[in-house]
Structures are given as C-alpha cells and as structure tokens.
Design a protein around this motif. Structure first.
Motif, mmCIF file in Angstrom:
data_model
loop_
_atom_site.group_PDB
_atom_site.id
_atom_site.type_symbol
_atom_site.label_atom_id
_atom_site.label_comp_id
_atom_site.label_asym_id
_atom_site.label_seq_id
_atom_site.Cartn_x
_atom_site.Cartn_y
_atom_site.Cartn_z
ATOM 1 N N TYR A 73 42.954 40.297 33.825
ATOM 2 C CA TYR A 73 42.813 39.835 35.215
ATOM 3 C C TYR A 73 42.086 40.860 36.075
ATOM 4 O O TYR A 73 41.431 40.502 37.064
ATOM 5 N N ALA A 77 38.432 40.500 37.952
ATOM 6 C CA ALA A 77 38.360 40.755 39.398
ATOM 7 C C ALA A 77 37.146 41.586 39.785
ATOM 8 O O ALA A 77 36.807 41.678 40.975
ATOM 9 N N VAL A 81 35.428 41.155 43.504
ATOM 10 C CA VAL A 81 35.624 42.282 44.425
ATOM 11 C C VAL A 81 34.276 42.841 44.877
ATOM 12 O O VAL A 81 34.058 43.096 46.066
ATOM 13 N N GLY A 396 38.764 35.726 41.723
ATOM 14 C CA GLY A 396 39.621 36.570 40.905
ATOM 15 C C GLY A 396 40.658 35.787 40.127
ATOM 16 O O GLY A 396 41.199 36.280 39.124
#
Length: 434
Positions: A73, A77, A81, A396
């Motif tokens: 995860y 991300a 991000v 995400g």
C-alpha cells in the motif's frame, strides 16, 4: 564546425548584444541581461528535470521500496502522493507567491527543499527497511512534492520576466532534451549492470538531491526585475466559489470526468511491475529497460502529441485513452497467462502506456486552455485542478486493493477507466475549430 540548426536559437539568445537587442515583451534592463538569464534557466531547468527522472516514483522509487520490503500500500501511494502533492498545494500558495516582487527566491527555495528531500530519501533507504523505510520515503516524497508545487507556481512568471518570448520555448525545449539525455544515460548504466543496482539507485537519488541544490543556487543569480504583487487569488477559494460551473457547463463536467479517469495512465506503472512479481518474475529485473522505455516514450511522443493537440485535443484524449486501455489490457492478459517474464515484454508494454501518458498530459492542458475563454479560464483551471488533485490523492486506495486482490485486478480497473475516458472524450467538443 558549424552550429547545429536546433542549437542556433539558443546561441542567438546567448550572444545577443546592445546593437542587436530586440526584446519584445521584457524591460530594457532585463533585455540587457537576457543572455545570462537564458543560460541560468537552461542550467537550472535541466538539472531539475534530470532530478525528476533520476527519482521517478513510478519506477525508481517503486523499485527501491520493493527492494526494501515496504508494504504494497505504501508502494501504491508513491505516485498519488507525488502527483497530488505537486498539484493541491498550488491552490493555497499561488496568492502568497504572487505577493513576492521577485519570485526567483520561491523557485530557488522549492528546489533546495526538493534537494534536501531527495537526500532524506537516500538516507532512509540506507539506514531503514520494511515499514519504517516505506513511511520515511513516502513522507520525504510528500515534502518534495509540496516544494515542487512552489516551483511550478513561480517558474512561468520568472521565465516571462527574464527571457523574451522569442526564446522561452528554446530554453525549456533545450532543457528538456538535455535532461532526457541524462536520464537515458542513467537507464543505460542500469541496463548493462555496470554498477550494483542498489548502489546505483542510491547514488542516482543522492545525485538528484545535489542537482536540485545546484539548480537553486544557480537560479538565485537571475537578474529579475521587481514585478506586480497585486491581483493574486487563492485558487481554492476560486474553485469553491465556482463549483456551480459543474452543474451549468456540461463540457466542463465531461472534461473533468475524462481527465479523472485518465489518471489511470499515471497510477498504473508500479502495478504493472508488481503484477510481474506476483507471477513469479522479478518485475524490476529489467529496471534499466523500464526507465529507458519511459524516457524514450517521452522523448519521441511529446512533439507529436503537441502537434496533434493543436489541431484536435479531443482526439488526442480519445487516442491516448485507447492506447492506455490497450497497454493495460495487454499487461493484464500477459500477467494472467504468466508471460510478463518474457524478456523485454514488460518494457514494451510500459513504453506503450507512457506514450499514452504523454498524450494525456498534452491533450488535457491544451483542451482546458482552448475550451475556456479569458473570463472563465482561471475558474476552469482552479476547479479542475482541485478535483483532480483529490482524485489523485484518493488513488492511494489502489495500493490497498492490490494488497488484497492482487495487482492484476487493479490493472483491470485501470483499463476500464481508460475505456470510460475514451467514451467520455467522444462527447467533448472540437474546441480548436471554434
């Protein structure tokens, strides 16, 4: 040896003198310093763009987190991000940066912080592993992305004040070509295993940090005249106040939906590589080929997409969506059949996706500018960027889905998003024909 044709405009900008000066839209005092300013823009922008390639979250940082054993995860991300972090803060910082009489300092500060963040990523990788490394690297990337947003807001204004309009495209184009060459060299070193991979990646990230700091120092030497400090607006407030446009303007709704669905082309690369790993293949075994494929896709397709977008940005968005869907469906099928381990197949599929991604980038920006008029452009941009920033940040969640259902299921979702984007783009108007 004669000067190559592609370099002649750059040399003319550098060699400009009092007798031949003919600046169109910058003050006489700035015109006298244009040669110096031109070189500083090329140097700083080349270093900054090279750093972007050396620290690419889609490939380099994804490999690094995978190598360090970070959770899926967090790997998922990285791109949300980076993309959302570079976009959303602009909604809050644009007004403050507008209040600075000399905005080169904002760009220099942003570049410096990006450099420090890159060094923090390298140090995190050197001393941490697993979850701790993942959290530290994603956190450092978030800071880097916010700093990048400051550079994005300030750069065009500084360029407009320090380099004449006849030379701006040459400056940015030359920087783009030089930086692409630097990334290709990095990719070739990776490809031929000239240096142990982990050491090379850490050195590349550290070099990116150094490049950003040199770029910041170089940029402070620009001869920038003081500019107007009024008229700045808070883009977030503008977006909120213009939210009713979504109800009133069907074309704006269709464009934002299309753009939102096409975020799949930016989010997909790490999952393509993860899918290869799930099939028992080292998806990053050909990291050099992957970086090379991405760099060449950008180099060979940008000019073509730009040319086509000036004639029909609607069709560029349609074709990009179809190309993205084909690349993602092919990856999903190859992954399901266990073929992603076939030599060079994954780089070829990534090349196709990156061609689509470049088309999305150029098509969406051209379409937004051309669909709006002078009165609505600022509101359209603020509203679109706000919504897409939130969509990217929410991206995400795909990393979480991959943790439970596997990367191939996420690629299937991305393929459907591209198909949906193509269907939405069909309904857009031909704004270049108005």
């Amino acid at each position: 040896m004669s000067t190559p044709d592609w370099l002649k405009p750059a040399m003319q900008a550098i060699e400009i003198d009092d007798a031949g000066r003919a600046c169109r839209d910058i003050p006489e005092s700035a015109c006298r310093e244009e040669g110096n300013n031109f070189l500083r823009h090329v140097v700083s922008l080349t270093l900054s763009k090279s750093s972007d390639g050396l620290i690419d979250p889609k490939l380099v940082l994804s490999w690094l987190l995978t190598h360090l054993g970070a959770p899926a995860y967090l790997i998922g991300a990285l791109v949300p991000v980076r993309e959302a972090g570079a976009l959303l803060p602009q909604l809050l910082t644009a007004k403050k940066i507008r209040e600075l009489p000399r905005r080169k300092w904002a760009w220099a500060l942003g570049a410096l912080v990006q450099g420090l963040s890159a060094l923090a990523i390298a140090l995190s990788a050197l001393f941490l592993s697993g979850l701790q490394a993942g959290l530290a690297i994603v956190g450092s990337l978030a800071v880097l992305a916010v700093a990048r947003s400051v550079c994005s807001v300030s750069y065009k204004d500084v360029l407009g004040k320090t380099v004449d309009k006849s030379h701006r495209g040459t400056a940015t184009g030359l920087a783009g070509s030089l930086s692409a060459g630097a990334v290709i060299i990095f990719a070739l070193i990776l490809t031929f295993d000239l240096v142990e991979r982990e050491l090379l990646v850490l050195c590349a990230i550290s070099l990116a940090g150094l490049f950003w700091m040199i770029a910041a120092l170089n940029f402070t030497g620009l001869r920038e005249e003081k500019g107007a400090t009024d008229g700045g607006k808070n883009s977030l407030e503008a977006a909120v106040s213009n939210i009713t446009l979504l109800k009133e303007d069907r074309q704006l709704r269709l464009f934002i939906i299309t753009r939102g669905l096409l975020t799949a082309t930016a989010l997909a690369p790490p999952f393509m590589i993860t899918a290869a790993g799930e099939g028992g293949t080292d998806g990053y075994g050909g990291l050099g080929f992957l970086v090379l494929a991405s760099a060449i896709a950008s180099l060979v397709s940008s000019a073509v997409w730009g040319y086509l977008a000036d004639r029909s940005s609607r069709k560029v968005l349609m074709f990009s969506a179809v190309a993205g869907a084909v690349a993602l469906i092919a990856t999903s099928v190859a992954g399901a059949l266990g073929y992603l381990g076939v030599p060079l197949l994954l780089p070829v599929l990534l090349f196709g996706l990156m061609i689509a991604y470049q088309g999305v980038r150029l098509g969406r920006s051209t379409h937004l500018v051309d669909m709006a008029n002078e009165d609505t452009r600022a509101a359209y941009t603020a509203l679109s960027n706000t919504i897409i920033g939130v969509v990217l940040l929410a991206g995400g969640v795909f990393g979480i889905i991959a943790s439970f259902a596997g990367a191939l299921s996420v690629l299937g979702i991305f393929a459907l998003m591209c198909v949906g984007a193509a269907l939405m783009a069909v309904k857009l108007e031909e704004v270049q024909s108005d």
